[in-house]
Design an enzyme around this catalytic site. Structure first.
Site, PDB file in Angstrom:
ATOM      1  N   LYS A  22       0.820  -1.219   0.000  1.00  0.00           N
ATOM      2  CA  LYS A  22       0.000   0.000   0.000  1.00  0.00           C
ATOM      3  C   LYS A  22       0.854   1.271   0.000  1.00  0.00           C
ATOM      4  O   LYS A  22       0.640   2.173  -0.803  1.00  0.00           O
ATOM      5  CB  LYS A  22      -0.912   0.021   1.241  1.00  0.00           C
ATOM      6  CG  LYS A  22      -1.599   1.359   1.459  1.00  0.00           C
ATOM      7  CD  LYS A  22      -2.435   1.388   2.707  1.00  0.00           C
ATOM      8  CE  LYS A  22      -1.745   1.908   3.934  1.00  0.00           C
ATOM      9  NZ  LYS A  22      -1.567   3.362   4.022  1.00  0.00           N
ATOM     10  N   ASN A  23       1.824   1.328   0.897  1.00  0.00           N
ATOM     11  CA  ASN A  23       2.540   2.589   1.046  1.00  0.00           C
ATOM     12  C   ASN A  23       3.519   2.852  -0.097  1.00  0.00           C
ATOM     13  O   ASN A  23       3.981   3.982  -0.267  1.00  0.00           O
ATOM     14  CB  ASN A  23       3.224   2.656   2.418  1.00  0.00           C
ATOM     15  CG  ASN A  23       2.185   2.867   3.522  1.00  0.00           C
ATOM     16  OD1 ASN A  23       1.040   3.227   3.244  1.00  0.00           O
ATOM     17  ND2 ASN A  23       2.574   2.615   4.761  1.00  0.00           N
ATOM     18  N   CYS A 117      -6.006  13.715  11.678  1.00  0.00           N
ATOM     19  CA  CYS A 117      -5.540  12.337  11.594  1.00  0.00           C
ATOM     20  C   CYS A 117      -5.837  11.580  12.870  1.00  0.00           C
ATOM     21  O   CYS A 117      -5.748  12.120  13.965  1.00  0.00           O
ATOM     22  CB  CYS A 117      -4.043  12.342  11.342  1.00  0.00           C
ATOM     23  SG  CYS A 117      -3.408  10.696  11.328  1.00  0.00           S
ATOM     24  N   ARG A 122       0.169  15.288  12.552  1.00  0.00           N
ATOM     25  CA  ARG A 122       0.937  14.891  11.365  1.00  0.00           C
ATOM     26  C   ARG A 122       1.201  16.119  10.497  1.00  0.00           C
ATOM     27  O   ARG A 122       0.612  16.288   9.431  1.00  0.00           O
ATOM     28  CB  ARG A 122       0.205  13.796  10.592  1.00  0.00           C
ATOM     29  CG  ARG A 122       0.225  12.483  11.373  1.00  0.00           C
ATOM     30  CD  ARG A 122      -0.500  11.390  10.679  1.00  0.00           C
ATOM     31  NE  ARG A 122       0.269  10.747   9.631  1.00  0.00           N
ATOM     32  CZ  ARG A 122      -0.192   9.718   8.934  1.00  0.00           C
ATOM     33  NH1 ARG A 122      -1.383   9.240   9.163  1.00  0.00           N
ATOM     34  NH2 ARG A 122       0.555   9.170   7.999  1.00  0.00           N
ATOM     35  N   ASP A 305       3.557   0.703  12.154  1.00  0.00           N
ATOM     36  CA  ASP A 305       2.373   0.100  11.524  1.00  0.00           C
ATOM     37  C   ASP A 305       2.141  -1.344  11.967  1.00  0.00           C
ATOM     38  O   ASP A 305       1.143  -1.955  11.583  1.00  0.00           O
ATOM     39  CB  ASP A 305       2.495   0.161   9.988  1.00  0.00           C
ATOM     40  CG  ASP A 305       2.457   1.583   9.474  1.00  0.00           C
ATOM     41  OD1 ASP A 305       2.062   2.480  10.232  1.00  0.00           O
ATOM     42  OD2 ASP A 305       2.841   1.799   8.306  1.00  0.00           O
ATOM     43  N   ARG A 397      -8.847  -0.120   3.626  1.00  0.00           N
ATOM     44  CA  ARG A 397      -7.891   0.819   3.032  1.00  0.00           C
ATOM     45  C   ARG A 397      -6.570   0.130   2.727  1.00  0.00           C
ATOM     46  O   ARG A 397      -5.828   0.560   1.847  1.00  0.00           O
ATOM     47  CB  ARG A 397      -7.612   1.982   4.006  1.00  0.00           C
ATOM     48  CG  ARG A 397      -8.773   2.907   4.200  1.00  0.00           C
ATOM     49  CD  ARG A 397      -8.354   4.117   5.016  1.00  0.00           C
ATOM     50  NE  ARG A 397      -7.027   4.510   4.608  1.00  0.00           N
ATOM     51  CZ  ARG A 397      -5.980   4.613   5.431  1.00  0.00           C
ATOM     52  NH1 ARG A 397      -6.127   4.404   6.714  1.00  0.00           N
ATOM     53  NH2 ARG A 397      -4.813   4.945   4.973  1.00  0.00           N
TER      54      ARG A 397
HETATM   55  N1  EPU Z   1       6.517  14.612  10.764  1.00  0.00           N
HETATM   56  C1  EPU Z   1       6.758  15.930  11.028  1.00  0.00           C
HETATM   57  N2  EPU Z   1       6.800  16.812   9.961  1.00  0.00           N
HETATM   58  C2  EPU Z   1       6.627  16.398   8.679  1.00  0.00           C
HETATM   59  C3  EPU Z   1       6.395  15.033   8.424  1.00  0.00           C
HETATM   60  C4  EPU Z   1       6.345  14.155   9.492  1.00  0.00           C
HETATM   61  O1  EPU Z   1       6.907  16.348  12.171  1.00  0.00           O
HETATM   62  O2  EPU Z   1       6.683  17.244   7.772  1.00  0.00           O
HETATM   63  C5  EPU Z   1       6.466  13.652  11.884  1.00  0.00           C
HETATM   64  C6  EPU Z   1       5.107  12.965  12.001  1.00  0.00           C
HETATM   65  O3  EPU Z   1       4.202  13.749  12.746  1.00  0.00           O
HETATM   66  C7  EPU Z   1       5.466  11.670  12.683  1.00  0.00           C
HETATM   67  C8  EPU Z   1       6.865  11.351  12.151  1.00  0.00           C
HETATM   68  O4  EPU Z   1       7.365  12.596  11.632  1.00  0.00           O
HETATM   69  O5  EPU Z   1       5.576  11.871  14.060  1.00  0.00           O
HETATM   70  C9  EPU Z   1       6.903  10.327  11.051  1.00  0.00           C
HETATM   71  O6  EPU Z   1       6.009  10.663  10.028  1.00  0.00           O
HETATM   72  P1  EPU Z   1       6.221  10.200   8.536  1.00  0.00           P
HETATM   73  O7  EPU Z   1       6.265  11.422   7.682  1.00  0.00           O
HETATM   74  O8  EPU Z   1       7.364   9.257   8.455  1.00  0.00           O
HETATM   75  O9  EPU Z   1       4.885   9.400   8.255  1.00  0.00           O
HETATM   76  P2  EPU Z   1       3.935   9.533   7.005  1.00  0.00           P
HETATM   77  O10 EPU Z   1       4.721   9.693   5.769  1.00  0.00           O
HETATM   78  O11 EPU Z   1       2.874  10.530   7.302  1.00  0.00           O
HETATM   79  C10 EPU Z   1       3.980   6.987   6.449  1.00  0.00           C
HETATM   80  C11 EPU Z   1       2.979   5.888   6.229  1.00  0.00           C
HETATM   81  C12 EPU Z   1       2.340   5.519   7.555  1.00  0.00           C
HETATM   82  C13 EPU Z   1       3.434   5.074   8.514  1.00  0.00           C
HETATM   83  C14 EPU Z   1       4.494   6.179   8.652  1.00  0.00           C
HETATM   84  C15 EPU Z   1       5.676   5.770   9.508  1.00  0.00           C
HETATM   85  C16 EPU Z   1       2.285   6.235   3.985  1.00  0.00           C
HETATM   86  C17 EPU Z   1       1.225   6.667   3.044  1.00  0.00           C
HETATM   87  N3  EPU Z   1       2.006   6.345   5.271  1.00  0.00           N
HETATM   88  O12 EPU Z   1       3.266   8.087   6.994  1.00  0.00           O
HETATM   89  O13 EPU Z   1       1.472   4.429   7.269  1.00  0.00           O
HETATM   90  O14 EPU Z   1       2.873   4.813   9.768  1.00  0.00           O
HETATM   91  O15 EPU Z   1       4.991   6.525   7.350  1.00  0.00           O
HETATM   92  O16 EPU Z   1       6.287   4.644   8.995  1.00  0.00           O
HETATM   93  O17 EPU Z   1       3.347   5.793   3.558  1.00  0.00           O
HETATM   94  C18 EPU Z   1      -0.269   2.924   7.701  1.00  0.00           C
HETATM   95  O18 EPU Z   1       0.075   2.342   6.659  1.00  0.00           O
HETATM   96  O19 EPU Z   1      -1.103   2.460   8.516  1.00  0.00           O
HETATM   97  C19 EPU Z   1       0.340   4.226   8.000  1.00  0.00           C
HETATM   98  C20 EPU Z   1      -0.162   5.056   8.900  1.00  0.00           C
END
Ligand code: EPU
Length: 430
Positions: A22-23, A117, A122, A305, A397
């Site tokens: 998915k991701n 969220c 996030r 996850d 999802r």
């Molecule tokens: N963060 C910031 N600023 C940013 C971006 C992130 O502070 O600009 C923080 C977030 O708040 C969080 C941490 O950094 O505390 C990590 O966030 P990250 O950006 O790595 O997560 P994401 O890209 O929003 C993806 C996956 C999530 C998975 C996380 C961590 C996708 C579409 N989503 O989210 O997947 O939990 O990485 O591995 O790739 C799931 O599949 O159930 C899911 C939630």
């Protein structure tokens, strides 16, 4: 709205085949926009996040053809307006990948800001920082993120925090920028490597994906490609834990065992047998399960996850386990539901203390989000009696054909429509 009815207590036995990740796919589908000719994507899972991503492309003017068997041909050359309105973007948090891809292709993008969220705060400040490093101006107006650049120029981007989404968006925007971009403190998840491989097969020049320094030499154009998505390591991990929780014996097929290392290590630690083969892993249990400690971390650490599914398994292990959630600040919302099934878990901030109770009891519960929903399915499979899980649209999802896959493993699970509840709540996290 549908619910799952699970009659628990059956050991899962047999084989299950894992679907595309998915991701990876929610990043690769928007990335098709960067190509100047059509792409064919294989191993696309049938999950609602994919339908939403494809619908966004289609509504923007792309041609999307389902060739069957998880293969899609996408021609995004008809997209002329780099805008994703709220109506389309709000259904999926990962629609923010359209920011990077539209900026990379058109030099400008207007995409609705991702909404609230379920998992906690996030922010996307690091995504916007990456775009500005590349020379773009970013603003927020009427709930839309507006980005434009006269010219995108390669740059040094240092992430203050490791971010999967930020790293992906930086790659998407930099791939056609002029000159060299160096991303430091990059995320290293398998889906980042998959995106880079996909873009390289289109003619991009990306080195170092999978390490914390990614170098991107911008290219003038990218062409269409044929590409198969990697297997989903979180779906695989979920079936591994489900097999362990029911003390079953399951061969989990179509996996990359290296991607599962942190999950495998914890399963071994608590007494689960894990045999690794080239493209599969076998899970079985023949002794007691014992406590452990888990702390979620960016890859290659233990994935957030998998945290809810593992916490559920630890309810069935002997002793007191400690689970620390270090990525998101609100990822224990399933605990109240598990307590209704007899779990003994206390949560203080980001730390859960789980007292092993040996067995769980069926109960009506509600899936609060995707992975929490998967955890409740595992709890229901292992519990005595009947578990009814509401709001299973969260689970859909990210898990392709979950009830068929579980039934093939011997589970007693059925889907039931609840009359008069057709209006869906809209999920916003990914
Ligand atoms: N963060 C910031 N600023 C940013 C971006 C992130 O502070 O600009 C923080 C977030 O708040 C969080 C941490 O950094 O505390 C990590 O966030 P990250 O950006 O790595 O997560 P994401 O890209 O929003 C993806 C996956 C999530 C998975 C996380 C961590 C996708 C579409 N989503 O989210 O997947 O939990 O990485 O591995 O790739 C799931 O599949 O159930 C899911 C939630």
């Amino acid at each position: 709205m549908d619910k799952f009815i699970i009659k628990g207590g059956r050991r899962l036995m047999g084989e299950v085949t894992i679907s595309g990740a998915k991701n990876a796919v929610v990043a690769i589908i928007p990335a098709v926009i960067l190509a100047d000719s059509p792409c064919v994507l294989e191993n696309i899972p049938e999950i609602s996040d994919v339908s939403i991503s494809l619908r966004i492309l289609y509504e923007m003017g792309a041609k999307v053809e389902n060739l069957g068997g998880g293969t899609y041909r996408i021609d995004a050359t008809g997209i002329k307006e780099p805008v994703v309105p709220y109506e389309l973007a709000r259904h999926m948090r990962a629609s923010y990948y359209f920011l990077g891809t539209l900026l990379g292709k058109f030099g400008r993008a207007r995409v609705a800001m991702p909404g609230g969220c379920y998992l906690g705060d996030r922010p996307i400040d690091q995504h916007l920082k990456a775009f500005s490093c590349l020379g773009a101006e970013c603003s927020l107006e009427n709930g839309m993120v507006d980005i434009h650049a006269d010219m995108l120029t390669g740059a040094q981007i240092y992430f203050d925090k490791i971010t999967v989404g930020g790293t992906i968006n930086a790659i998407l925007a930099a791939v056609r920028a002029v000159g060299m971009t160096v991303i430091e403190n990059a995320a290293k998840e398998p889906h980042i490597v998959d995106l880079a491989n996909f873009l390289n097969s289109m003619g991009a020049n990306i080195m170092g994906a999978g390490t914390d320094v990614i170098k991107i030499r911008g290219v003038r154009s990218l062409k269409g490609t044929n590409y198969a998505i990697i297997p989903d390591q979180i779906e695989a991990g979920t079936y591994m834990v489900a097999a362990a929780a029911t003390r079953g014996n399951v061969l989990v097929k179509n996996v990359i065992p290296k991607h599962l290392e942190s999950i495998t290590a914890k399963l071994l630690k608590i007494g689960v047998n894990v045999e690794e083969f080239d493209e599969s892993v076998r899970i079985s249990v023949d002794g007691p399960l014992v406590k452990t400690s888990i702390k979620t971390m960016p890859h290659p650490g233990f994935p957030t996850d998998m945290q809810p599914q593992f916490s559920t398994l630890l309810c069935l292990a002997e002793g007191t386990s400690i689970v620390t959630e270090d990525i998101f600040n609100n990822r224990f919302r399933y605990v109240d539901e598990l307590r209704r099934m007899g779990a003994d878990i206390s949560v203080e901030g980001r730390v859960a203390v789980i007292e092993g109770v040996g067995r769980l009891m069926g109960a009506p519960v509600t899936a609060p989000d995707l992975r929490a929903g998967a955890a409740l399915v595992i709890a229901g499979l292992a519990a005595t009696g009947i578990t009814e899980i509401d709001d299973i649209y969260h689970i859909e999802r990210g898990y392709e054909n979950i009830e068929q896959k579980l039934r093939a493993l011997g589970a007693d699970i059925e889907r039931r429509s609840v009359p008069g509840t057709t209006a869906r709540k809209r999920p916003v996290q990914a």
